[in-house]
Scaffold this active site. Structure first.
Site, PDB file in Angstrom:
ATOM      1  N   GLU A   4      17.374 -28.042 -25.438  1.00  0.00           N
ATOM      2  CA  GLU A   4      17.269 -28.793 -24.203  1.00  0.00           C
ATOM      3  C   GLU A   4      17.241 -27.910 -22.964  1.00  0.00           C
ATOM      4  O   GLU A   4      16.583 -28.245 -21.987  1.00  0.00           O
ATOM      5  CB  GLU A   4      18.465 -29.748 -24.092  1.00  0.00           C
TER       6      GLU A   4
ATOM      7  N   ASP B 177       7.912 -36.515 -17.120  1.00  0.00           N
ATOM      8  CA  ASP B 177       7.672 -37.138 -18.427  1.00  0.00           C
ATOM      9  C   ASP B 177       7.627 -38.656 -18.353  1.00  0.00           C
ATOM     10  O   ASP B 177       7.601 -39.341 -19.377  1.00  0.00           O
ATOM     11  CB  ASP B 177       8.745 -36.707 -19.423  1.00  0.00           C
TER      12      ASP B 177
ATOM     13  N   THR C 124      16.005 -36.537 -14.895  1.00  0.00           N
ATOM     14  CA  THR C 124      16.737 -36.129 -16.085  1.00  0.00           C
ATOM     15  C   THR C 124      17.903 -35.277 -15.622  1.00  0.00           C
ATOM     16  O   THR C 124      17.730 -34.363 -14.820  1.00  0.00           O
ATOM     17  CB  THR C 124      15.836 -35.315 -17.031  1.00  0.00           C
TER      18      THR C 124
END
Length: 291
Positions: A76, A94, A99
């Site tokens: 990640e 995305d 995020t």
């Protein structure tokens, strides 16, 4: 489908008990490092263990859990220092909005909203509380409406608060880690298999879409029986990883499947079903070592 591709621009987030063994595993946690793809891996102290008899220790053992956090962080965040990620926040393009945090909570997939709601329940008036209406409005989309320009700065400020870091830990465990361990134990698989479940939940989520964790597991069960049903553990995990690779390749953001091919699959080929250290793996061409 939950995307868990963070921090780097690369292609591509019923309990049953295992039979008790006779060996207890003691593993000391320590740091580790990344190295260039062609350089020999540098070692990190700690995590010493023996490849001996099968251990009864599951992924919820504190030492095993630490390993799991580092493995996920390597994919990640391109780092084994998962605790440095509480303050992480960005839109990686995305389609899931912002995020952020230790496992990539996203504003477009509901878990970021749940995290901030928990934090605000525990600590009313925190720096993120004022963004709750906006988070509710953008849930299930990629919009920043009501979040820009101050939300990223507020997130980073909140990350200095132990209460927010604890909320991240608790939501990670509630939504992803504990379900993975419980289902893994119910299927009769050890620490490696439980980790494979955890990583899949972090990336794909619990949804009912064709590439969610339940669908991945169902696809694997169509090919092999888990140990709880009399199947061979290694055969079943190969089927699960095959199904996971298929799911990842359904989305361009996950076209690089190295977190499976040169990490989890490597441990499985070695027969390391309990995630004993030392561990050596690669993600996106970068080499990592724990041992």
């Amino acid at each position: 489908m939950r995307t868990r591709l963070k921090g780097r621009a690369v292609p591509g987030a019923t309990t049953a008990r295992l039979a008790l063994g006779l060996v207890l595993l003691t593993v000391a946690t320590a740091g580790a490092c990344t190295v260039p793809p062609d350089a020999p891996p540098r070692t990190a102290p700690g995590h010493h263990a023996r490849h001996t008899a099968r251990a009864a220790t599951g992924l919820d053992d504190p030492a095993k859990k630490e390993i799991a956090m580092q493995l996920v962080s390597s994919a990640e965040n391109s780092s084994l220092d998962w605790r440095a990620q509480y303050q992480y926040i960005e839109d990686i393009g995305d389609g899931r909005g912002y995020t952020g945090g230790i496992i990539g909570f996203t504003s477009g997939t509901h878990d970021m909203l749940e995290l901030v709601e928990l934090y605000t329940h525990r600590k009313p008036g925190n720096v993120l509380a004022g963004y709750l209406p906006a988070l509710r409005a953008v849930d299930s989309g990629d919009s920043h409406k009501g979040l820009d320009p101050g939300f990223p700065k507020a997130w980073k400020k909140a990350a200095r608060d132990p209460a927010f870091r604890k909320a991240q830990n608790d939501e990670r465990d509630r939504l992803y880690f504990r379900p993975a361990v419980e289902r893994g134990k119910a299927d009769g698989i050890g620490a490696l298999g439980q980790f494979a479940y955890y990583d899949a939940l972090v990336v794909h989520g619990e949804g009912d879409d064709p590439t969610g964790f339940p669908a991945i597991r169902k696809r694997a069960l169509a090919k092999a029986e888990p140990p709880s049903r009399g199947g061979d553990e290694k055969t079943y995990l190969n089927a699960f990883l095959d199904a996971r690779v298929w799911a990842m390749r359904q989305e361009e953001a996950h076209s690089d499947t190295s977190r499976i091919d040169t990490a989890q699959r490597v441990f499985l080929k070695d027969g390391n079903l309990d995630l004993h250290t030392p561990l050596n793996w690669k993600v996106y061409g970068e080499r990592y070592h724990l041992g």
